[in-house]
Design a protein around this motif. Structure first.
Motif, PDB file in Angstrom:
ATOM      1  N   PRO A   1     135.560  55.003 170.053  1.00 20.17           N
ATOM      2  CA  PRO A   1     134.392  54.715 170.902  1.00 20.17           C
ATOM      3  C   PRO A   1     133.083  54.571 170.122  1.00 20.17           C
ATOM      4  N   GLU A   2     132.987  55.190 168.954  1.00 22.37           N
ATOM      5  CA  GLU A   2     131.734  55.059 168.186  1.00 22.37           C
ATOM      6  C   GLU A   2     131.578  53.673 167.565  1.00 22.37           C
ATOM      7  N   THR A   3     132.630  52.822 167.635  1.00 24.60           N
ATOM      8  CA  THR A   3     132.535  51.458 167.100  1.00 24.60           C
ATOM      9  C   THR A   3     132.337  50.415 168.194  1.00 24.60           C
ATOM     10  N   VAL A   4     132.466  50.836 169.452  1.00 23.96           N
ATOM     11  CA  VAL A   4     132.296  49.925 170.584  1.00 23.96           C
ATOM     12  C   VAL A   4     130.922  50.198 171.192  1.00 23.96           C
ATOM     13  N   PHE A   5     130.104  49.161 171.282  1.00 19.96           N
ATOM     14  CA  PHE A   5     128.716  49.307 171.714  1.00 19.96           C
ATOM     15  C   PHE A   5     128.484  48.612 173.051  1.00 19.96           C
ATOM     16  N   LYS A   6     127.614  49.213 173.858  1.00 19.00           N
ATOM     17  CA  LYS A   6     127.232  48.610 175.134  1.00 19.00           C
ATOM     18  C   LYS A   6     125.820  48.062 175.006  1.00 19.00           C
ATOM     19  N   THR A   7     125.519  47.090 175.844  1.00 17.73           N
ATOM     20  CA  THR A   7     124.211  46.437 175.838  1.00 17.73           C
ATOM     21  C   THR A   7     123.462  46.853 177.098  1.00 17.73           C
ATOM     22  N   LEU A   8     122.301  47.460 176.909  1.00 14.80           N
ATOM     23  CA  LEU A   8     121.476  47.924 178.018  1.00 14.80           C
ATOM     24  C   LEU A   8     120.139  47.194 177.993  1.00 14.80           C
TER      25      LEU A   8
ATOM     26  N   ILE B   1     123.928  50.331 172.040  1.00 11.65           N
ATOM     27  CA  ILE B   1     124.257  51.709 171.644  1.00 11.65           C
ATOM     28  C   ILE B   1     125.754  51.969 171.832  1.00 11.65           C
ATOM     29  N   PRO B   2     126.298  52.979 171.144  1.00 10.79           N
ATOM     30  CA  PRO B   2     127.718  53.296 171.320  1.00 10.79           C
ATOM     31  C   PRO B   2     128.043  53.605 172.783  1.00 10.79           C
ATOM     32  N   VAL B   3     129.241  53.175 173.212  1.00 14.02           N
ATOM     33  CA  VAL B   3     129.620  53.303 174.626  1.00 14.02           C
ATOM     34  C   VAL B   3     129.667  54.740 175.131  1.00 14.02           C
ATOM     35  N   GLY B   4     129.920  55.683 174.253  1.00 11.16           N
ATOM     36  CA  GLY B   4     130.002  57.072 174.682  1.00 11.16           C
ATOM     37  C   GLY B   4     128.655  57.762 174.719  1.00 11.16           C
ATOM     38  N   SER B   5     127.599  57.034 174.417  1.00 15.99           N
ATOM     39  CA  SER B   5     126.251  57.602 174.337  1.00 15.99           C
ATOM     40  C   SER B   5     125.398  57.220 175.533  1.00 15.99           C
ATOM     41  N   GLU B   6     124.311  57.941 175.662  1.00 16.92           N
ATOM     42  CA  GLU B   6     123.305  57.644 176.680  1.00 16.92           C
ATOM     43  C   GLU B   6     122.041  57.221 175.945  1.00 16.92           C
ATOM     44  N   LEU B   7     121.332  56.253 176.486  1.00 23.40           N
ATOM     45  CA  LEU B   7     120.091  55.792 175.871  1.00 23.40           C
ATOM     46  C   LEU B   7     119.017  56.863 175.999  1.00 23.40           C
TER      47      LEU B   7
ATOM     48  N   SER C   1     123.278  54.189 164.169  1.00 21.39           N
ATOM     49  CA  SER C   1     124.637  54.592 163.782  1.00 21.39           C
ATOM     50  C   SER C   1     125.475  53.382 163.373  1.00 21.39           C
ATOM     51  N   ALA C   2     125.108  52.194 163.846  1.00 21.52           N
ATOM     52  CA  ALA C   2     125.852  50.971 163.512  1.00 21.52           C
ATOM     53  C   ALA C   2     125.762  50.645 162.024  1.00 21.52           C
ATOM     54  N   MET C   3     124.694  51.087 161.373  1.00 17.95           N
ATOM     55  CA  MET C   3     124.507  50.762 159.956  1.00 17.95           C
ATOM     56  C   MET C   3     125.588  51.367 159.069  1.00 17.95           C
ATOM     57  N   LYS C   4     126.250  52.425 159.542  1.00 12.24           N
ATOM     58  CA  LYS C   4     127.286  53.084 158.750  1.00 12.24           C
ATOM     59  C   LYS C   4     128.658  52.440 158.947  1.00 12.24           C
TER      60      LYS C   4
ATOM     61  N   GLY D   1     136.176  41.833 180.088  1.00 14.98           N
ATOM     62  CA  GLY D   1     137.514  41.613 179.557  1.00 14.98           C
ATOM     63  C   GLY D   1     137.521  41.030 178.159  1.00 14.98           C
ATOM     64  N   LEU D   2     136.341  40.733 177.614  1.00  7.67           N
ATOM     65  CA  LEU D   2     136.243  40.163 176.265  1.00  7.67           C
ATOM     66  C   LEU D   2     135.207  40.918 175.434  1.00  7.67           C
ATOM     67  N   GLN D   3     135.589  41.251 174.217  1.00  5.86           N
ATOM     68  CA  GLN D   3     134.680  41.871 173.255  1.00  5.86           C
ATOM     69  C   GLN D   3     134.730  41.042 171.976  1.00  5.86           C
ATOM     70  N   VAL D   4     133.628  41.034 171.230  1.00  4.30           N
ATOM     71  CA  VAL D   4     133.650  40.435 169.894  1.00  4.30           C
ATOM     72  C   VAL D   4     133.379  41.536 168.879  1.00  4.30           C
ATOM     73  N   GLU D   5     134.129  41.477 167.783  1.00  9.97           N
ATOM     74  CA  GLU D   5     133.955  42.423 166.687  1.00  9.97           C
ATOM     75  C   GLU D   5     133.299  41.669 165.543  1.00  9.97           C
ATOM     76  N   LEU D   6     132.192  42.209 165.031  1.00 15.48           N
ATOM     77  CA  LEU D   6     131.468  41.555 163.964  1.00 15.48           C
ATOM     78  C   LEU D   6     130.697  42.587 163.151  1.00 15.48           C
ATOM     79  N   GLU D   7     130.178  42.151 162.015  1.00 15.85           N
ATOM     80  CA  GLU D   7     129.387  43.052 161.175  1.00 15.85           C
ATOM     81  C   GLU D   7     128.058  43.326 161.868  1.00 15.85           C
ATOM     82  N   PRO D   8     127.600  44.588 161.840  1.00 19.17           N
ATOM     83  CA  PRO D   8     126.318  44.907 162.481  1.00 19.17           C
ATOM     84  C   PRO D   8     125.165  44.053 161.952  1.00 19.17           C
TER      85      PRO D   8
END
Length: 166
Positions: A44-51, A64-70, A119-122, A134-141
């Motif tokens: 979950p720390e590698t999957v980010f949500k857009t707020l 931010i990471p999906v398991g986090s709160e803004l 956290s994405a920088m790491k 239903g779709l995610q893209v994986e890419l370099e931060p």
């Protein structure tokens, strides 16, 4: 690869940014980010949500990471705003072109000031919505940051045992 490219994927292609598409079955479409991470087998720390938040008529995008709160105070500080509020879900489509659960930082109607949790920088890669449930893209931060002119900042609320520098 997905049969149908989203606007976000077309923009990444046009910019020459390498990414990998991840598909998942959203079921009833009301799926939370941590469930998305589980469905695609990613931490979950590698999957980010857009707020999206706002101060008056000014909109700001936070990734931010999906398991986090803004953390609204940190988010406002990053944007140079006094105080921000979350954009009501009913206004999301009108301003971004995306719906809740399928909101990508890439390809919004306008390029709003965008901030990615530091956290994405790491991480070598992160996953964000491809602009469709239903779709995610994986890419370099760094590639994502370059595409949306984003800045890194501490945005997620940190747990009691988690230092802000983690």
């Amino acid at each position: 690869m997905a049969e149908h490219k989203t606007n976000a994927m077309r923009l990444l292609d046009k910019a020459g940014i390498r990414y990998r598409v991840w598909n998942y079955d959203p079921g009833d479409g009301n799926i939370h980010g941590t469930a998305v991470a589980a469905k695609i087998g990613k931490p979950p720390e590698t999957v980010f949500k857009t707020l999206v938040a706002h101060q008056g008529a000014s909109l700001f995008v936070y990734v931010i990471p999906v398991g986090s709160e803004l953390d609204l105070k940190q988010a406002a500080k990053a944007a140079g705003a006094k105080k921000i509020e979350m954009l009501p879900v009913k206004d999301l489509l009108k301003h971004t072109g995306y719906i809740r659960g399928g909101c990508s930082p890439v390809g919004m109607k306008k390029l709003y000031p965008t901030y990615i949790d530091d956290s994405a920088m790491k991480l070598e890669t992160i996953l964000v919505s491809a602009g469709k449930i239903g779709l995610q893209v994986e890419l370099e931060p760094a590639s994502l940051a370059a595409q949306v002119s984003a800045k890194y900042a501490p945005l997620a609320k940190r747990g009691a045992g988690e230092a802000a520098s983690n």
